[in-house]
Scaffold this motif. Structure first.
Motif, PDB file in Angstrom:
ATOM      1  N   MET A   1       0.836  -1.194   0.000  1.00  0.00           N
ATOM      2  CA  MET A   1       0.000   0.000   0.000  1.00  0.00           C
ATOM      3  C   MET A   1       0.877   1.252   0.000  1.00  0.00           C
ATOM      4  N   ASP A   2       0.430   2.249  -0.733  1.00  0.00           N
ATOM      5  CA  ASP A   2       1.225   3.469  -0.853  1.00  0.00           C
ATOM      6  C   ASP A   2       0.755   4.480   0.196  1.00  0.00           C
ATOM      7  N   CYS A   3       1.313   4.364   1.398  1.00  0.00           N
ATOM      8  CA  CYS A   3       0.887   5.230   2.496  1.00  0.00           C
ATOM      9  C   CYS A   3       2.083   6.036   2.996  1.00  0.00           C
ATOM     10  N   ILE A   4       1.985   7.353   2.904  1.00  0.00           N
ATOM     11  CA  ILE A   4       3.133   8.198   3.253  1.00  0.00           C
ATOM     12  C   ILE A   4       3.496   8.079   4.731  1.00  0.00           C
ATOM     13  N   PHE A   5       2.497   7.937   5.606  1.00  0.00           N
ATOM     14  CA  PHE A   5       2.812   7.836   7.033  1.00  0.00           C
ATOM     15  C   PHE A   5       3.412   6.471   7.384  1.00  0.00           C
ATOM     16  N   CYS A   6       3.059   5.412   6.636  1.00  0.00           N
ATOM     17  CA  CYS A   6       3.758   4.127   6.815  1.00  0.00           C
ATOM     18  C   CYS A   6       5.239   4.315   6.500  1.00  0.00           C
ATOM     19  N   LYS A   7       5.506   5.000   5.402  1.00  0.00           N
ATOM     20  CA  LYS A   7       6.900   5.185   4.969  1.00  0.00           C
ATOM     21  C   LYS A   7       7.675   6.047   5.960  1.00  0.00           C
ATOM     22  N   ILE A   8       7.040   7.101   6.446  1.00  0.00           N
ATOM     23  CA  ILE A   8       7.708   7.960   7.435  1.00  0.00           C
ATOM     24  C   ILE A   8       7.914   7.182   8.733  1.00  0.00           C
ATOM     25  N   ALA A   9       6.855   6.515   9.203  1.00  0.00           N
ATOM     26  CA  ALA A   9       6.923   5.809  10.494  1.00  0.00           C
ATOM     27  C   ALA A   9       8.023   4.752  10.475  1.00  0.00           C
ATOM     28  N   ASN A  10       8.195   4.110   9.321  1.00  0.00           N
ATOM     29  CA  ASN A  10       9.176   3.025   9.234  1.00  0.00           C
ATOM     30  C   ASN A  10      10.538   3.477   8.690  1.00  0.00           C
ATOM     31  N   GLY A  91     -12.202  15.853   9.392  1.00  0.00           N
ATOM     32  CA  GLY A  91     -10.989  16.606   9.088  1.00  0.00           C
ATOM     33  C   GLY A  91      -9.751  15.768   8.861  1.00  0.00           C
ATOM     34  N   GLN A  92      -9.914  14.436   8.816  1.00  0.00           N
ATOM     35  CA  GLN A  92      -8.735  13.587   8.576  1.00  0.00           C
ATOM     36  C   GLN A  92      -8.300  13.714   7.126  1.00  0.00           C
ATOM     37  N   THR A  93      -7.031  14.038   6.921  1.00  0.00           N
ATOM     38  CA  THR A  93      -6.514  14.208   5.560  1.00  0.00           C
ATOM     39  C   THR A  93      -5.503  13.137   5.183  1.00  0.00           C
ATOM     40  N   VAL A  94      -4.907  12.482   6.172  1.00  0.00           N
ATOM     41  CA  VAL A  94      -3.974  11.380   5.894  1.00  0.00           C
ATOM     42  C   VAL A  94      -4.557  10.124   6.537  1.00  0.00           C
ATOM     43  N   ASP A  95      -4.836   9.127   5.696  1.00  0.00           N
ATOM     44  CA  ASP A  95      -5.552   7.934   6.166  1.00  0.00           C
ATOM     45  C   ASP A  95      -4.631   6.900   6.799  1.00  0.00           C
ATOM     46  N   HIS A  96      -3.863   7.347   7.758  1.00  0.00           N
ATOM     47  CA  HIS A  96      -3.027   6.469   8.591  1.00  0.00           C
ATOM     48  C   HIS A  96      -3.157   7.057   9.994  1.00  0.00           C
ATOM     49  N   PHE A  97      -3.622   6.251  10.930  1.00  0.00           N
ATOM     50  CA  PHE A  97      -3.882   6.725  12.289  1.00  0.00           C
ATOM     51  C   PHE A  97      -2.730   7.581  12.824  1.00  0.00           C
ATOM     52  N   HIS A  98      -3.069   8.749  13.331  1.00  0.00           N
ATOM     53  CA  HIS A  98      -2.075   9.594  13.988  1.00  0.00           C
ATOM     54  C   HIS A  98      -2.744  10.402  15.081  1.00  0.00           C
ATOM     55  N   VAL A  99      -1.994  10.670  16.117  1.00  0.00           N
ATOM     56  CA  VAL A  99      -2.480  11.502  17.223  1.00  0.00           C
ATOM     57  C   VAL A  99      -1.709  12.814  17.191  1.00  0.00           C
ATOM     58  N   HIS A 100      -2.461  13.910  17.157  1.00  0.00           N
ATOM     59  CA  HIS A 100      -1.845  15.242  17.218  1.00  0.00           C
ATOM     60  C   HIS A 100      -1.579  15.611  18.676  1.00  0.00           C
ATOM     61  N   ILE A 101      -0.408  16.161  18.930  1.00  0.00           N
ATOM     62  CA  ILE A 101      -0.161  16.810  20.222  1.00  0.00           C
ATOM     63  C   ILE A 101       0.227  18.248  19.899  1.00  0.00           C
ATOM     64  N   ILE A 102      -0.657  19.157  20.280  1.00  0.00           N
ATOM     65  CA  ILE A 102      -0.526  20.560  19.873  1.00  0.00           C
ATOM     66  C   ILE A 102      -0.295  21.421  21.120  1.00  0.00           C
TER      67      ILE A 102
END
Ligand code: AMP
Ligand code: ZN
Length: 137
Positions: A1-10, A91-102
């Motif tokens: 799967m072509d998921c940018i957050f998978c690639k960043i996370a790994n 408002g989810q724009t990237v379909d890979h679970f992420h938690v914001h800490i702001i």
């Protein structure tokens, strides 16, 4: 799967990493809502919090708590928003679970938690809402 957050996370795509362990990578948001805004990215793919294995959510929020406290002390900031947008309508724009800490700063011009406006709808029927949600538990 072509998921940018998978690639960043790994680590296939380089990122500025605040923290990393076996389960997550925490990165700085590329378009921050405040100074210090980070994202917790699980290393395994789930479309959103709603699809993430329930038994692993505790670990994610323990990391969020640790980072939130470290931000209060270390930045320092005065508060934090910890949130996960689930699905496009939320408002989810990237379909890979992420938690914001702001991080939030007492002297910042706006104290709005998000762009959701409270108090803009008719008073709902709480009993009907409770029934509709609890029957799906
Ligand atoms: P959401 O609206 O909850 O899906 O949030 C997605 C967030 O990811 C936004 O705040 C974006 O600024 C952030 N983002 C998107 N692509 C990247 C990236 N390559 N590196 C860091 N943050 C990103
Ligand atoms: Zn992914």
């Amino acid at each position: 799967m072509d998921c940018i957050f998978c690639k960043i996370a790994n680590g296939e795509i380089p990122s500025t990493t605040l923290y990393e362990d076996e389960e997550v990578r925490v990165i700085f948001d590329i378009n921050p809502a405040s100074v210090g805004h980070v994202l917790i990215l699980p290393k395994t793919h789930a479309a959103s919090l709603l699809e993430y294995p329930t038994e692993k959510l505790g670990t994610i929020f323990a990391i969020a708590q640790k980072i939130g406290n470290a931000m209060i002390q270390g930045l320092p900031c005065d508060g934090v928003n910890i949130l996960a947008n689930c699905r496009e309508a939320a408002g989810q724009t990237v379909d890979h679970f992420h938690v914001h800490i702001i991080p939030r700063y007492a002297n910042a011009p706006t104290k709005d938690a998000m762009t959701i406006e409270s108090g803009t709808i008719e008073k709902p029927d709480f009993d009907a809402l409770k029934e509709a949600i609890t029957k799906a538990f």
